[in-house]
Enzyme design. Structure first.
Site, mmCIF file in Angstrom:
data_model
loop_
_atom_site.group_PDB
_atom_site.id
_atom_site.type_symbol
_atom_site.label_atom_id
_atom_site.label_comp_id
_atom_site.label_asym_id
_atom_site.label_seq_id
_atom_site.Cartn_x
_atom_site.Cartn_y
_atom_site.Cartn_z
ATOM 1 N N ALA A 152 13.745 19.455 -4.339
ATOM 2 C CA ALA A 152 14.915 18.703 -4.058
ATOM 3 C C ALA A 152 16.144 19.314 -4.405
ATOM 4 O O ALA A 152 17.103 19.115 -3.850
ATOM 5 C CB ALA A 152 14.530 17.188 -4.130
ATOM 6 N N GLY B 145 -12.000 -3.150 5.812
ATOM 7 C CA GLY B 145 -10.332 -2.886 5.562
ATOM 8 C C GLY B 145 -9.763 -1.968 6.493
ATOM 9 O O GLY B 145 -8.772 -1.768 6.353
ATOM 10 N N GLU C 262 9.155 10.295 9.157
ATOM 11 C CA GLU C 262 7.947 11.200 9.172
ATOM 12 C C GLU C 262 6.711 10.146 9.073
ATOM 13 O O GLU C 262 5.676 10.549 9.586
ATOM 14 C CB GLU C 262 7.901 12.190 7.990
ATOM 15 C CG GLU C 262 6.787 13.006 8.109
ATOM 16 C CD GLU C 262 6.811 14.018 9.380
ATOM 17 O OE1 GLU C 262 5.871 13.801 10.279
ATOM 18 O OE2 GLU C 262 7.582 15.226 9.535
ATOM 19 N N LYS D 219 4.079 4.844 18.368
ATOM 20 C CA LYS D 219 3.924 6.185 17.645
ATOM 21 C C LYS D 219 4.295 7.375 18.765
ATOM 22 O O LYS D 219 4.961 8.147 18.803
ATOM 23 C CB LYS D 219 2.887 6.498 17.049
ATOM 24 C CG LYS D 219 2.552 5.773 15.811
ATOM 25 C CD LYS D 219 1.114 5.822 15.410
ATOM 26 C CE LYS D 219 0.830 4.811 14.005
ATOM 27 N NZ LYS D 219 -0.686 4.706 13.709
ATOM 28 N N ILE E 2 0.388 13.507 8.569
ATOM 29 C CA ILE E 2 0.725 14.690 9.182
ATOM 30 C C ILE E 2 1.945 15.015 9.605
ATOM 31 O O ILE E 2 2.601 14.084 10.009
ATOM 32 C CB ILE E 2 -0.215 14.507 10.547
ATOM 33 C CG1 ILE E 2 -1.443 14.142 10.512
ATOM 34 C CG2 ILE E 2 0.161 16.083 11.239
ATOM 35 C CD1 ILE E 2 -2.286 13.831 11.651
ATOM 36 N N ARG F 60 8.450 -9.566 -1.764
ATOM 37 C CA ARG F 60 8.198 -10.995 -2.043
ATOM 38 C C ARG F 60 7.179 -11.455 -3.015
ATOM 39 O O ARG F 60 7.444 -12.336 -3.614
ATOM 40 C CB ARG F 60 7.744 -11.561 -0.446
ATOM 41 C CG ARG F 60 8.670 -11.646 0.335
ATOM 42 C CD ARG F 60 7.979 -12.114 1.518
ATOM 43 N NE ARG F 60 7.014 -11.696 2.137
ATOM 44 C CZ ARG F 60 6.596 -11.796 3.098
ATOM 45 N NH1 ARG F 60 7.185 -12.584 4.145
ATOM 46 N NH2 ARG F 60 5.576 -10.883 3.737
ATOM 47 N N VAL G 30 4.677 8.257 12.095
ATOM 48 C CA VAL G 30 3.825 8.646 13.305
ATOM 49 C C VAL G 30 2.658 9.490 12.603
ATOM 50 O O VAL G 30 2.835 10.403 11.690
ATOM 51 C CB VAL G 30 4.364 9.497 14.079
ATOM 52 C CG1 VAL G 30 3.579 10.232 15.195
ATOM 53 C CG2 VAL G 30 5.731 8.849 14.983
ATOM 54 N N THR H 139 0.828 -1.276 0.031
ATOM 55 C CA THR H 139 -0.058 0.191 -0.145
ATOM 56 C C THR H 139 0.873 1.199 -0.046
ATOM 57 O O THR H 139 0.785 2.184 -0.804
ATOM 58 C CB THR H 139 -1.087 0.146 1.047
ATOM 59 O OG1 THR H 139 -1.722 -1.125 1.394
ATOM 60 C CG2 THR H 139 -1.756 1.138 1.323
#
Ligand code: HSE
Length: 437
Positions: free
Chosen positions: A33, A187, A129, A205, A136, A45, A132, A13
């Site tokens: 960047a 889900g 980042e 977290k 956000i 996998r 947690v 995901t």
């Protein structure tokens, strides 16, 4: 400009979201960047999945070690989760001089001290980042935006699954078990929901936020963790009648005696903004001495919200890649030799207010006995409500809200109240926080 080369471990995901966001926003990300950020190799996998997502544009492999040891790769993005193989891979990547971006809260909460020490020694960055509150930017806020402040406390809704369940319980008047099944069907909840519903994911977290806020090592093993599986629909309803909402909060506070580190269902006044964060959303309230209370709200999970945080870390690492390691933002916000050895307070020493519900025979003297026990233990009552027995019930529900007291005193009070012959069953206890100042 020569692209920076990224190896992606895991294209489920979040990995898939990272691939999509990097590709879709390539132009704007490169302008920010200073050079292109290019995924050059993907390990999963499930090779079919990896090929399907990447459409033959990059090399795919089922051997993650071939990525962490690949001299052509600058940054390893670890999105496989878990604490065993992930730990080995991350340490191996660091040993090979690679920067690491990870969304793995369990890994950092449990093995973070070892990983940051290794990264420090090697002069590489470990950015997290996405670990947690998903999308956000709370790590950035705590580590950089609020750096002028002494952080006093943090209280966060940092698990979307449990917030979804609590919201459904309140809005539809359902019990935990029924909503959990619905959450699994949709889900939101895993087949084995333990990590989410028992507060373990939130404690991971919280451990990370506490480390950054107070400049202390990761101490997940000392976090107090209580989930929502024991919550009754009645308590959510009674709390609402009293002007409160029940949320699973991760709370960490700096006190004179040490740091509180606790996850548990919590009554919070419904007038607080955070009390109105519903569904699977996350929110983190941070109190700094200079800034006051600040609130951060957004999606705490999901492919693109979490990818938003992963890619932000990739940009940060790309910008700082060539900087002298000593001039980078420290991993835990404080310089590594400046971490404090503040103790984590045992739960018995924590001070907060309480919601208590007892079932008692509706006869003279019962309340007097209960209030005597509370008075003897120096526990002051803030409010009380009695719900008359329904239909064929012979016992009433008595709800007592206390002022702030020590957990140890409440534990003693509950033991004594439960021993009263006029009481039946266990006393329900839910902690309360005003979150005002
Ligand atoms: N399982 C988490 C949640 C998302 O429900 O919020 C990933 O941390």
């Amino acid at each position: 400009m020569k692209p920076i080369h990224v190896g992606l471990l895991g294209i489920g995901t979040v990995g898939g979201g990272t691939w999509t966001v990097l590709k879709r926003n390539q132009e704007v990300i490169t302008r920010r960047a200073g050079r292109p950020i290019r995924i050059v190799k993907v390990a999963d996998r499930n090779l079919d999945l990896a090929r399907k997502v990447t459409q033959g544009e990059v090399a795919v492999t089922d051997d993650a070690f071939s990525i962490v040891r690949d001299p052509a790769i600058d940054i390893v993005v670890e999105l496989i989760g878990g604490t065993d193989v992930a730990r080995t891979l991350v340490l191996e990547a660091i040993a090979h001089g690679k920067h690491v971006v990870t969304a793995n809260k369990a890994l950092l909460a449990v093995h973070g001290n070892e990983i940051f020490a290794a990264a420090q020694q090697k002069g590489v960055m470990v950015a997290f980042e996405a670990a947690v509150a998903g999308g956000i930017p709370i790590i950035k806020a705590l580590r950089e935006g609020l750096t002028a402040n002494r952080i006093e406390w943090i209280a966060g809704i940092i698990n979307g699954t449990t917030n979804f369940i609590l919201t459904e319980m309140r809005e539809k008047g359902l019990e935990f078990g029924a909503v959990l099944q619905e959450a699994q069907r949709l889900g939101y909840a895993e087949a084995d929901p333990t990590f989410d519903v028992e507060g373990i994911d939130a404690a991971h977290k919280l451990t990370i936020m506490a480390a950054i806020a107070f400049g202390i090592p990761m101490q997940f093993d000392k976090a107090y963790t209580e989930g929502i599986s024991g919550l009754a629909g009645d308590d959510i309803r009674y709390a609402e009648e009293l002007g409160y909402r029940v949320k699973l909060l991760g709370i960490t506070k700096h006190t004179e005696k040490g740091v509180e580190l606790r996850v548990h269902p919590t009554l919070i006044p419904e007038k607080r903004l955070i009390a109105n964060v519903n569904g699977a959303m996350n929110a983190v309230l941070v109190k700094g001495d200079a800034v006051g209370a600040t609130l951060y709200y957004g999606a705490g999970a999901g492919a693109e919200p979490t990818a938003s945080a992963v890619v932000a870390d990739l940009v940060d690492v790309t910008r700082m890649h060539t900087a002298d390691p000593h001039h980078r933002v420290p991993h835990l916000a404080f310089q590594p030799d400046q971490l404090a050895d503040l103790p984590i307070l045992p739960m018995e020493e924590v001070r907060t207010a309480y919601y208590l519900r007892l079932r008692a025979k509706d006869q003279p003297g019962v309340l007097a006995e209960v209030t005597r026990i509370l008075a003897d233990l120096d526990i002051s009552i803030d409010a009380m409500m009695q719900k008359e027995p329904q239909d064929d019930e012979t016992e009433a529900n008595i709800i007592i809200l206390t002022h702030i007291t020590r957990e140890k005193n409440i534990n003693q009070a509950i033991a004594r109240i439960e021993a009263l012959p006029t009481l039946s069953g266990k006393v329900t206890r839910i902690r309360m926080e005003e979150l005002g100042k």
